[in-house]
Write a protein that holds these residues in place. Structure first.
Motif, mmCIF file in Angstrom:
data_model
loop_
_atom_site.group_PDB
_atom_site.id
_atom_site.type_symbol
_atom_site.label_atom_id
_atom_site.label_comp_id
_atom_site.label_asym_id
_atom_site.label_seq_id
_atom_site.Cartn_x
_atom_site.Cartn_y
_atom_site.Cartn_z
ATOM 1 N N LYS A 112 1.697 6.118 -7.375
ATOM 2 C CA LYS A 112 0.705 6.627 -8.348
ATOM 3 C C LYS A 112 0.105 7.955 -7.895
ATOM 4 N N VAL A 113 0.481 8.405 -6.698
ATOM 5 C CA VAL A 113 -0.057 9.661 -6.159
ATOM 6 C C VAL A 113 1.035 10.742 -6.120
ATOM 7 N N ALA B 39 0.837 -1.207 0.000
ATOM 8 C CA ALA B 39 0.000 0.000 0.000
ATOM 9 C C ALA B 39 0.868 1.251 0.000
ATOM 10 N N ILE B 40 1.957 1.198 0.755
ATOM 11 C CA ILE B 40 2.876 2.347 0.797
ATOM 12 C C ILE B 40 3.507 2.557 -0.578
ATOM 13 N N MET C 216 1.695 4.521 -3.276
ATOM 14 C CA MET C 216 1.732 5.987 -3.341
ATOM 15 C C MET C 216 2.570 6.470 -4.531
#
Lengths: 284, 284
Positions: A223-224, A217-218, A221
């Motif tokens: 993609k952010v 999940a980290i 990021m």
């Protein structure tokens, strides 16, 4: 030299509380702001060469004068008492009161920027004396997370990868004392030193391992991330390292991996440049 | 009342530069710190009721005295000239110099906290006079992003959802003027008002639409969010809103959705409480 609890001394809480009140009204500098992910780390010089207040950037001080209280230092009766009673002022270069809240510092190594000075003027020993802290005020050295408590005096190996965190609104206040190189056998403190090596077990912060799902999940990021939120994402990774054990090197490895996965050459280059600046070129 | 460019006046850049230098040495307050995602928004009161410096929290001032320069205001020759030449000081309640860098403000509505005051003492009109700005200093009103430029005077409808951003190290400095309710026809400015309605096209920041992929990636932060990084993630969403058009309500809808998807009741409740505080209960 290794990071260790040097010893403890008895705090006069009433006198300390008076100084903390004075400190809360200080006009702080915000030097080294590039290290902060969150509210800026604030510093007020309390003893310097010649008592000059300056701007808090150590390399800008002329360390050839005797170390004396600054205008700030003269207002702090108890801090002055602590410095004079427990430390060898003769070798002191700087004393600073530093304040942190809602902030994590980028993991880095120190001391390279002062290398052009002579031995007597160069910071060789960094001691920390907590004046106000909380359970959410943490320190990092490589993959070890620990707490310093009021009444303790710590010696830090600032050449190793380290960071500090205040994961709270509560203002963590430390007195930082920088000493010149005195030769191996010279003592810097005037109290019985704790001869046990390293960081005591009771000061360690125990962390659960970071799960594979959390790690993915980290990395998501990537993609952010953009240049506007780069520092926010670095701050998020640093905070995860304080709360979860993800192995040595987690912060910079993850930041560089996210930047690479973003597919944006500007972001990838920025991550590599920061890594070079904070980790590689700051040590010898 | 709607947000609009009230008019322009000719800036004396030499005099402005002298005041900006004085401002850079001010001992700022950091009120309303809960609104900042990044470096704290800083404020220095320059005119207040009776010239009292105070702590920058408007609701704590007694507005029954005439508005006068504070100790800060007396140091700013040009700001005083601007206020006296271009504004109707008789109706002025507060003048503040505010500084932002590396920060976005949580979208919110204003004025409810002053509602227990009488009409003459209550802030009814908020004007902004940019003193130093850059292309990365932006303002948000609902789904409109715009820039205010030096030499312009703006009237803000603070009861609508709004925010400010400084997506840069460069310090954006504004003079904010708050006026009491004067009745519809009373003028607050002493220059020719621009009668065109709203925000001119040349002040609008054009944004590309947020892609579906970007939206999914942002929602993916639901697997990273925790109480330590909550504010960081809110800041990332706000920044995305400044750079990409994702529709009205994007910030709070996304923040509440991420919090809900996290599956952590504490995080979900925290998001809903903040939404209630910043958006619902601050307006009437």
């Amino acid at each position: 030299m290794q990071t260790r609890l040097l010893g403890t001394f008895e705090i006069d809480h009433q006198k300390l509380s008076q100084d903390l009140d004075v400190i809360s009204h200080f006009d702080f500098d915000e030097p080294y702001i590039e290290f902060s992910c969150g509210y800026p780390w604030k510093s007020a010089m309390v003893w310097t060469s010649g008592g000059v207040l300056g701007d808090g950037v150590l390399s800008r001080y002329d360390n050839r004068q005797p170390c004396l209280p600054t205008a700030n230092g003269r207002k702090l009766a108890y801090v002055r008492e602590i410095i004079q009673n427990f430390f060898v002022v003769e070798h002191l270069l700087f004393a600073r009161v530093v304040v942190m809240s809602n902030n994590v510092l980028v993991p880095h190594r120190d001391f390279l920027e002062l290398e052009d000075k002579s031995k007597d003027e160069k910071v060789a020993h960094r001691l920390q004396v907590p004046l106000a802290t909380s359970e959410d005020a943490l320190f990092m050295e490589e993959n070890v997370i620990y707490r310093m408590r009021v009444g303790e005096v710590w010696s830090l190996d600032a050449t190793r990868l380290h960071s500090a965190a205040a994961l709270t609104d509560h203002k963590r206040v430390h007195l930082i004392l920088d000493f010149a190189d005195t030769g191996k056998e010279t003592r810097l403190v005037k109290f019985g030193e704790d001869r046990s090596a390293g960081i005591p077990d009771t000061n360690l912060a125990k962390r659960p391992a970071l799960s594979a799902g959390d790690r993915d999940a980290i990395l998501g990021m990537s993609k952010v991330i953009d240049m506007d939120n780069f520092k926010d994402i670095l701050g998020i990774i640093i905070k995860k390292h304080y709360r979860n054990d993800a192995g040595e090197g987690f912060v910079w490895e993850t930041m560089r991996e996210i930047s690479r996965l973003s597919g944006d050459p500007e972001i990838e280059a920025h991550a590599n440049n920061l890594y070079e600046h904070y980790v590689l070129s700051r040590t010898d």
